[in-house]
Scaffold this active site. Structure first.
Site, mmCIF file in Angstrom:
data_model
loop_
_atom_site.group_PDB
_atom_site.id
_atom_site.type_symbol
_atom_site.label_atom_id
_atom_site.label_comp_id
_atom_site.label_asym_id
_atom_site.label_seq_id
_atom_site.Cartn_x
_atom_site.Cartn_y
_atom_site.Cartn_z
ATOM 1 N N ASP A 124 0.848 -1.199 0.000
ATOM 2 C CA ASP A 124 0.000 0.000 0.000
ATOM 3 C C ASP A 124 0.882 1.246 0.000
ATOM 4 O OD1 ASP A 124 -2.300 1.790 0.457
ATOM 5 O OD2 ASP A 124 -3.333 -0.040 1.041
ATOM 6 N N HIS A 178 -2.834 3.043 -4.483
ATOM 7 C CA HIS A 178 -2.207 2.578 -3.231
ATOM 8 C C HIS A 178 -0.827 1.971 -3.517
ATOM 9 C CE1 HIS A 178 -5.566 3.370 -0.530
ATOM 10 N NE2 HIS A 178 -6.388 2.896 -1.443
ATOM 11 N N GLU A 188 -9.917 2.842 -5.022
ATOM 12 C CA GLU A 188 -9.425 4.179 -4.717
ATOM 13 C C GLU A 188 -8.208 4.577 -5.567
ATOM 14 O OE1 GLU A 188 -10.830 4.439 -0.076
ATOM 15 O OE2 GLU A 188 -8.859 3.569 -0.469
ATOM 16 N N THR A 231 -5.663 -1.243 9.516
ATOM 17 C CA THR A 231 -4.942 -1.021 10.783
ATOM 18 C C THR A 231 -4.365 0.392 10.974
ATOM 19 O OG1 THR A 231 -2.937 -1.946 9.788
ATOM 20 C CG2 THR A 231 -4.339 -3.469 11.023
ATOM 21 N N GLU A 232 -4.962 1.395 10.311
ATOM 22 C CA GLU A 232 -4.479 2.769 10.540
ATOM 23 C C GLU A 232 -4.414 3.088 12.030
ATOM 24 O OE1 GLU A 232 -6.664 1.937 8.216
ATOM 25 O OE2 GLU A 232 -6.465 3.194 6.412
HETATM 26 C C1 ACM Z 1 -11.000 -0.237 0.861
HETATM 27 O O1 ACM Z 1 -11.480 -0.196 1.999
HETATM 28 N N1 ACM Z 1 -10.386 0.822 0.351
HETATM 29 C C2 ACM Z 1 -11.085 -1.430 0.052
#
Ligand code: ACM
Ligand code: ZN
Length: 528
Positions: free
Chosen positions: A187, A259, A323, A465-466
């Site tokens: 990511d 990402h 995204e 897990t941010e």
């Molecule tokens: C996601 O939560 N961006 C897949």
């Protein structure tokens, strides 16, 4: 008078049978439970017989370690059934994941359609042993899952989880009779899988300079501490084996085209701008993504995936797709050239081109793709499986189009969300509210006709897990909500929330016995 005595003794008998038949409390809810009379006590003298099958011997030993907290020692597991009390066998009449568990005052038999089914039977037995402190009520249980795909995702990018923690995650997955571990490995905030051909992915791409402190919405403070971590290929093999031994398939996720900063930082030629990338120190969506115009991007991705498929035998490889902002592609001559050459009307179609090209490569190597629901935009191949996350609508649209889908809607499956309506009493979390009851309420078949329902492979819980710095905290977020999701996957046709609540008050003892911490809001009635 005689009749009265008879009646009285009959009444007494029925009263004692009821009183002597403790309830059977298992999560997820079994298909058929027939309580019987008496009980069997599992203690230090009990032995397990697995017959000649090596795999069943291994499963038996695994079970012996699982119940050690109750028995106080590792039960012997033998081939011979002479004098053994817990008898394991494979019964070809059962489906692969199906099992029959029969407890009598004399012995316990566990039959499965495969060793996997036997292990599910033993997971149920484990709960009964823990619940009764070794005393298992006589019972006949016939059980099998509703959905074939029952998954849990762990994000090891935003916060890295060491090998031992990933194994513990797999133990938890197996305990809940889930069978897929979706491993989010790459990511913007780091690249966490060593790739031999591109050593700087791990050496450079796994490290960020520092990390945002506090919540993304309110904080601009950073901790000033470099953060990193990655898995070597031998560690990955070890984890894939560990999971396979528990009948959990590991599905790796290599994110694209968005990402991607973990890859762009060490190899900037992968991006449209070609320079100026840094492994991200905050959360959110970066506008820098893989360049879809340059051939070298696809060469890189194919080389990475060639090593990934060597490490992961799973049928599915998850290639992200969520995204992906299109600003860089709009400004990139390579991307624009690609669109022109291929008659692609807009950047959504360029993303479709990207995903379908990678899918074709994986198909040529015997694999199938899963992508987040954005892969529906700009067109999707017939063969891609959609993971619905922005609610259920992506999964519904996929099923209506005849594509396979996995339901992991954020509205029900995002276990990084808050657990109570009073976030100030919880550790820092995402902010959205997802109590156990809402997880439990997921209807994976919502709005689908019977034929469309066949496209729904199953369900998955996701743990981003941010705001989850370590595995202790991960368990606080996972448990007990994962149990609710497990029941949706295993027992969708027999859900009953009040009954689930009652069974959970017993199942929590299995968490205790395993030494897992868990959130207590649900048990204390403080989550609604
Ligand atoms: C996601 O939560 N961006 C897949
Ligand atoms: Zn480009």
């Amino acid at each position: 008078m005689k009749q009265l005595v008879l009646l009285a003794s009959l009444l007494l008998l029925s009263w004692t049978t009821t009183a002597a038949t403790p309830e059977i409390n298992i999560v997820p809810k079994p298909l058929l439970v027939k309580p019987a009379e008496g009980s069997f006590t599992v203690d230090a003298k009990t032995t397990v017989a697995a017959g000649p099958d090596k795999e069943l011997l291994r499963v038996g030993r695994l079970f012996a370690t699982m119940i050690e907290p109750v028995t106080g020692h590792n039960l012997p597991v033998k081939r011979s059934s002479a004098n053994a009390a817990i008898l394991l066998s494979v019964n070809d009449d059962l489906e692969e994941e199906e099992y029959r568990l029969t407890v009598t005052p004399h012995d316990i038999t566990v039959q499965g359609g495969s060793p996997k089914g036997v292990l599910y039977g033993l997971q149920s037995l484990r709960q009964l042993i823990v619940d009764g402190g070794g005393v298992v009520p006589a019972v006949e249980i016939s059980d099998k899952p509703f959905f074939g795909y029952r998954g849990a995702m762990l994000d090891v990018v935003r916060h890295f989880m060491p090998v031992e923690d990933v194994k513990a995650f797999i133990d938890i997955v197996a305990m809940h009779k889930l069978n897929r571990f979706h491993w989010h490995l790459t990511d913007d905030q780091g690249w966490r899988i060593d790739i031999r051909k591109y050593p700087d992915l791990a050496r450079v791409g796994s490290i960020r300079k520092e990390t945002l402190f506090g919540h993304l919405r309110t904080s601009s403070e950073y901790d000033g501490t470099p953060y990193g971590g990655y898995y070597t290929q031998s560690e990955i093999r070890e984890i894939v084996n560990y999971a396979a031994e528990r009948y959990v398939e590991v599905i790796p996720e290599i994110e694209m085209p968005g990402h991607a900063l973990g890859a762009l930082t060490p190899y900037p030629w992968l991006g449209c701008r070609g320079e100026g990338y840094n492994v991200w120190t905050r959360w959110g969506i970066s506008s820098d993504v893989f360049c879809a115009g340059k051939e070298t991007t696809f060469e890189f991705i194919e080389n990475v995936l060639a090593e990934v498929i060597e490490l992961f035998p799973s049928k599915y490889i998850h290639i992200g797709g969520d995204e992906c902002p299109k600003a860089r592609w709009k400004a990139c001559p390579h991307c624009q050239q690609r669109m022109k050459e291929n008659g692609l009307q807009n950047e959504e179609h360029l993303q479709s081109y990207f995903m379908q090209r990678v899918e074709k490569w994986l198909q040529a190597h015997g694999r199938e793709i899963i992508g987040w629901d954005e892969i529906l935009q700009g067109g999707i191949s017939k063969t891609a499986t959609v993971m619905s996350w922005r609610g259920s609508k992506g999964g519904i649209a996929a099923a209506k189009a005849g594509n396979k889908a996995i339901m992991a809607p954020n509205t029900h499956c995002y276990l990084d969300y808050n657990q109570t309506a009073e976030p100030r009493y919880e550790p820092l979390a995402n902010g959205k509210y997802l109590p156990v009851r809402t997880v439990y309420a997921l209807d994976p078949y919502d709005q689908l006709t019977p034929s469309e329902r066949a496209c729904i492979l199953g369900v998955q819980a996701n743990l981003w897990t941010e705001y989850i710095p370590d595995f202790f905290h991960a368990k606080h977020m996972l448990l007990p909500r994962l149990a609710a999701l497990a029941e949706v996957g295993w027992a969708c046709d027999r859900k009953d929330f009040e009954d689930f609540r009652k069974r959970m008050s017993h199942f929590r003892k299995t968490y205790d016995a395993a030494g897992y911490n868990y959130a207590t809001y649900f048990f204390d009635g403080k989550d609604e």
